[in-house]
Design a protein around this motif. Structure first.
Motif, short mmCIF file in Angstrom:
data_model
loop_
_atom_site.label_atom_id
_atom_site.label_comp_id
_atom_site.label_asym_id
_atom_site.label_seq_id
_atom_site.Cartn_x
_atom_site.Cartn_y
_atom_site.Cartn_z
N LEU A 198 33.42 4.23 -30.61
CA LEU A 198 34.71 4.45 -29.96
C LEU A 198 35.47 5.59 -30.63
O LEU A 198 36.05 6.43 -29.95
CB LEU A 198 35.55 3.17 -29.98
CG LEU A 198 36.90 3.25 -29.27
CD1 LEU A 198 36.73 3.59 -27.79
CD2 LEU A 198 37.68 1.96 -29.43
N LYS A 255 34.13 8.77 -29.45
CA LYS A 255 34.57 8.99 -28.07
C LYS A 255 36.00 9.54 -28.05
O LYS A 255 36.37 10.29 -27.15
CB LYS A 255 34.49 7.67 -27.30
CG LYS A 255 34.78 7.79 -25.84
CD LYS A 255 34.58 6.45 -25.15
CE LYS A 255 34.86 6.56 -23.67
NZ LYS A 255 34.67 5.28 -22.98
N VAL A 299 38.90 -2.59 -25.12
CA VAL A 299 39.13 -1.34 -25.84
C VAL A 299 40.33 -1.50 -26.77
O VAL A 299 40.30 -1.07 -27.94
CB VAL A 299 39.35 -0.16 -24.86
CG1 VAL A 299 39.81 1.09 -25.58
CG2 VAL A 299 38.08 0.12 -24.08
N CYS A 311 40.62 -1.11 -30.84
CA CYS A 311 41.63 -0.24 -31.45
C CYS A 311 42.45 -1.02 -32.49
O CYS A 311 42.72 -0.51 -33.58
CB CYS A 311 42.56 0.35 -30.39
SG CYS A 311 41.78 1.57 -29.31
#
Length: 69
Positions: A12, A15, A56, A60
């Protein structure tokens, strides 16, 4: 500071456009950049319209917890 990110967290972060190595010691500048980028990404992609945190967003949150220890 050395932080052990999971493979999913590392994927992630890449990304998100993080270009520096996450394997070595992270200095304060790197930690501040991570905090800003992850927070912005969470606001954009991690919170649904009804203000619930999606998968997501949960990733985070985990990353933010690690860098703010």
């Amino acid at each position: 500071m050395k932080i052990k990110f999971t493979e999913e967290q590392t994927t992630l972060l890449k990304k998100m456009g993080i270009t520096f190595s996450l394997q070595g010691n992270l200095d304060n500048d790197h930690l501040m950049e991570l905090d800003m980028v992850v927070t912005d990404y969470m606001i954009e992609y991690g919170i649904e319209e009804d203000e619930t945190v999606n998968e997501v967003g949960k990733l985070c949150e985990q990353i933010l917890e690690k860098i703010n220890e």
